[in-house]
Structures are given as C-alpha cells and as structure tokens.
Design a protein around this motif. Structure first.
Motif, PDB file in Angstrom:
ATOM      1  N   SER A 170       0.830  -1.125   0.078  1.00  0.00           N
ATOM      2  CA  SER A 170      -0.065   0.137   0.014  1.00  0.00           C
ATOM      3  C   SER A 170       0.936   1.258   0.000  1.00  0.00           C
ATOM      4  CB  SER A 170      -0.935  -0.101   1.316  1.00  0.00           C
ATOM      5  OG  SER A 170      -1.828  -1.240   1.034  1.00  0.00           O
ATOM      6  N   ALA A 171       2.016   1.209   0.567  1.00  0.00           N
ATOM      7  CA  ALA A 171       2.974   2.243   0.587  1.00  0.00           C
ATOM      8  C   ALA A 171       3.533   2.648  -0.591  1.00  0.00           C
ATOM      9  CB  ALA A 171       4.032   2.103   1.967  1.00  0.00           C
ATOM     10  N   VAL A 172       3.634   1.467  -1.288  1.00  0.00           N
ATOM     11  CA  VAL A 172       4.274   1.712  -2.846  1.00  0.00           C
ATOM     12  C   VAL A 172       3.399   2.290  -3.716  1.00  0.00           C
ATOM     13  CG1 VAL A 172       5.178   0.456  -4.469  1.00  0.00           C
ATOM     14  CG2 VAL A 172       6.079  -0.278  -2.493  1.00  0.00           C
ATOM     15  N   ALA A 173       1.958   1.863  -3.430  1.00  0.00           N
ATOM     16  CA  ALA A 173       1.025   2.113  -4.195  1.00  0.00           C
ATOM     17  C   ALA A 173       0.796   3.777  -4.130  1.00  0.00           C
ATOM     18  CB  ALA A 173      -0.265   1.745  -4.028  1.00  0.00           C
ATOM     19  N   SER A 174       0.939   4.167  -2.896  1.00  0.00           N
ATOM     20  CA  SER A 174       0.675   5.571  -2.599  1.00  0.00           C
ATOM     21  C   SER A 174       1.676   6.599  -3.195  1.00  0.00           C
ATOM     22  CB  SER A 174       0.481   5.884  -0.869  1.00  0.00           C
ATOM     23  OG  SER A 174       1.869   5.528  -0.525  1.00  0.00           O
ATOM     24  N   GLN A 175       2.686   6.007  -3.320  1.00  0.00           N
ATOM     25  CA  GLN A 175       3.863   6.854  -4.003  1.00  0.00           C
ATOM     26  C   GLN A 175       3.506   7.173  -5.432  1.00  0.00           C
ATOM     27  OE1 GLN A 175       7.484   5.039  -3.562  1.00  0.00           O
ATOM     28  NE2 GLN A 175       7.448   4.806  -1.365  1.00  0.00           N
ATOM     29  N   GLY A 176       2.598   6.568  -5.924  1.00  0.00           N
ATOM     30  CA  GLY A 176       2.257   6.509  -7.348  1.00  0.00           C
ATOM     31  C   GLY A 176       3.319   6.731  -8.546  1.00  0.00           C
ATOM     32  N   MET A 177       2.976   6.850  -9.826  1.00  0.00           N
ATOM     33  CA  MET A 177       3.964   7.162 -10.848  1.00  0.00           C
ATOM     34  C   MET A 177       3.740   8.526 -11.439  1.00  0.00           C
ATOM     35  SD  MET A 177       4.390   4.780 -14.280  1.00  0.00           S
ATOM     36  CE  MET A 177       4.783   3.540 -13.395  1.00  0.00           C
ATOM     37  N   PRO A 178       4.847   9.394 -11.645  1.00  0.00           N
ATOM     38  CA  PRO A 178       4.681  10.579 -12.143  1.00  0.00           C
ATOM     39  C   PRO A 178       3.999  10.285 -13.535  1.00  0.00           C
ATOM     40  CG  PRO A 178       6.984  10.235 -11.773  1.00  0.00           C
ATOM     41  CD  PRO A 178       6.178   9.163 -11.123  1.00  0.00           C
ATOM     42  N   ALA A 179       2.952  11.237 -14.013  1.00  0.00           N
ATOM     43  CA  ALA A 179       2.538  11.206 -15.280  1.00  0.00           C
ATOM     44  C   ALA A 179       3.721  11.868 -16.294  1.00  0.00           C
ATOM     45  CB  ALA A 179       1.513  11.765 -15.474  1.00  0.00           C
ATOM     46  N   PRO A 180       4.254  11.626 -17.410  1.00  0.00           N
ATOM     47  CA  PRO A 180       5.283  12.237 -18.221  1.00  0.00           C
ATOM     48  C   PRO A 180       4.192  13.278 -18.852  1.00  0.00           C
ATOM     49  CG  PRO A 180       4.234  10.255 -19.127  1.00  0.00           C
ATOM     50  CD  PRO A 180       3.645  10.163 -17.750  1.00  0.00           C
ATOM     51  N   ASP A 181       5.100  14.284 -19.378  1.00  0.00           N
ATOM     52  CA  ASP A 181       4.696  15.334 -20.091  1.00  0.00           C
ATOM     53  C   ASP A 181       5.625  16.103 -20.984  1.00  0.00           C
ATOM     54  OD1 ASP A 181       3.259  17.577 -20.798  1.00  0.00           O
ATOM     55  OD2 ASP A 181       3.772  18.949 -19.112  1.00  0.00           O
ATOM     56  N   THR A 182       5.874  15.160 -22.214  1.00  0.00           N
ATOM     57  CA  THR A 182       6.956  15.399 -23.108  1.00  0.00           C
ATOM     58  C   THR A 182       6.306  16.243 -24.302  1.00  0.00           C
ATOM     59  OG1 THR A 182       6.434  13.283 -24.296  1.00  0.00           O
ATOM     60  CG2 THR A 182       8.017  13.012 -22.519  1.00  0.00           C
ATOM     61  N   GLY A 183       5.094  16.486 -24.009  1.00  0.00           N
ATOM     62  CA  GLY A 183       4.362  17.303 -25.283  1.00  0.00           C
ATOM     63  C   GLY A 183       4.146  16.633 -26.461  1.00  0.00           C
ATOM     64  N   SER A 184       4.371  15.238 -26.524  1.00  0.00           N
ATOM     65  CA  SER A 184       3.965  14.425 -27.586  1.00  0.00           C
ATOM     66  C   SER A 184       3.292  12.872 -27.004  1.00  0.00           C
ATOM     67  CB  SER A 184       4.898  14.202 -28.754  1.00  0.00           C
ATOM     68  OG  SER A 184       5.848  13.169 -28.205  1.00  0.00           O
TER      69      SER A 184
END
Length: 206
Positions: A78-92
């Motif tokens: 659950s702790a790993v899940a709460s950290q999440g994964m950042p959404a990429p924002d490369t422009g394409s």
C-alpha cells in the motif's frame, strides 16, 4: 506552544514511561528487509523472525509495528501504491508513451521486483487482501497515469476524444509486463522504442 498541564499548574505532564516511540530508521530497515526476504524466500517461507534478523533488529520491534507478516506486506504494498508514478509530460503522445515504458521497464527489471511481484500474485489467490493491495499498487496508479497521457493526447489532437484510458494502459504496458515478469526475457536493443511506436499506432487505430 500549548502545554497540557497537571493539577499542579507549574508542572508539565510527562509522557508515560512505557510509551512506544517508533524510530523511523528502524521502520525503514524493516521495510527494506521485507523486500529482500520476499525476494530470497517468498511469502510462504517468510517469517517475522527472518525479517527481524535481516533488518538487524529484535523480533519485538517488528511486532510493535505489524501483527503478522500478511499485515506487514499489505502495508508495504500500500505504501508503494501511495507513492504513485509521475505522469510524463513530453509534449507528444509518442514521447509520453516512451517515457512511461522507460520508467516501467526499469521498475520491472529491478531484481527484487522481478522476484516479489510473481510470488505475491501467487499468494493473492489464497489471500484476497493481497490481491486488492497488488491491484492498487500495479494497476490503479498506472490507470491514473494512462488517463493523463490520453487526455493530453486528445487535447493536442493526437487521439480521438473517445479513447479508453484502460485500453491504452493494456496496449502500452501489457506487452512489457508479459515479457519481463511472466516470460522473464531480456529486452533486446530498441525494444522500448519499437513498443512505444506500436502502442501509439494501435491507439490511433482504436
């Protein structure tokens, strides 16, 4: 600073002598030991004693934080899940998909993850709680990231408005997970680039 007073207004209340103070460094050492122990012996053979020994702490220190190994693993996942994964924002769309694949490939190739995830998936059949925790750790966060990637692509006109984020996640991460976790095959040179191009093409045709 607000101070709770006793009947004697000149004497501050002291913490009870037996009050539990859980040191963060000990908690971190135990959590690291759980990952290592899962990778080494699996959930079925893992014990609170073995975790304590690997963490270099007393067994009591583990039981003060978690009542059982199941509770410990659920808390960790659950702790790993709460950290999440950042959404990429490369422009394409291609850049976002490739960035997502790059992060996922590094995570899934980690030696601990490659041992722990399959073992917990097996245990989840016997323990529904583990199944729910794994779903949150492996799926819910990535679904959110996929939704962000799809929304951004729709806003740029790269994808049609009705694109399904869940299907996008299947197309993007599914082949990678199959290859690294199920088949356990090394990624050939250029695989991430080729998979990103194929996923983008499939999304545009969907």
């Amino acid at each position: 600073m607000l101070m709770v007073m006793t009947t004697d207004p000149g004497t501050p209340r002291r913490a009870p002598a037996g009050a539990a103070v859980l040191r963060e460094d000990v908690t971190d050492a135990i959590r690291a030991a759980v990952f290592a122990e899962l990778a080494a012996v699996g959930f079925a053979r893992m014990s609170m004693e073995g975790i304590a020994r690997r963490a270099g702490v007393g067994k009591t220190a583990v039981y003060r934080r978690w009542k059982s190994k199941l509770e410990l693993v659920l808390d960790l996942v659950s702790a790993v899940a709460s950290q999440g994964m950042p959404a990429p924002d490369t422009g394409s769309l291609y850049g976002d998909v490739r960035a997502l694949l790059e992060v996922a490939s590094h995570a899934l190739r980690h030696p601990v993850a490659s041992q722990v995830i399959p073992d917990l998936l097996v245990e989840s059949v016997r323990h529904p709680e583990i199944s729910d925790a794994i779903k949150a750790a492996l799926l819910d966060g990535q679904q959110g990231v996929a939704a962000v990637v799809v929304r951004a692509a729709v806003a740029r006109g790269e994808l049609p408005g009705g694109t399904d984020p869940d299907r996008a996640l299947d197309l993007i991460v599914g082949p990678l997970y199959w290859r690294l976790v199920v088949v356990r095959s090394a990624l050939p040179p250029g695989y991430v680039d080729a998979l990103a191009r194929a996923a983008v093409a499939a999304l545009r045709e969907a």
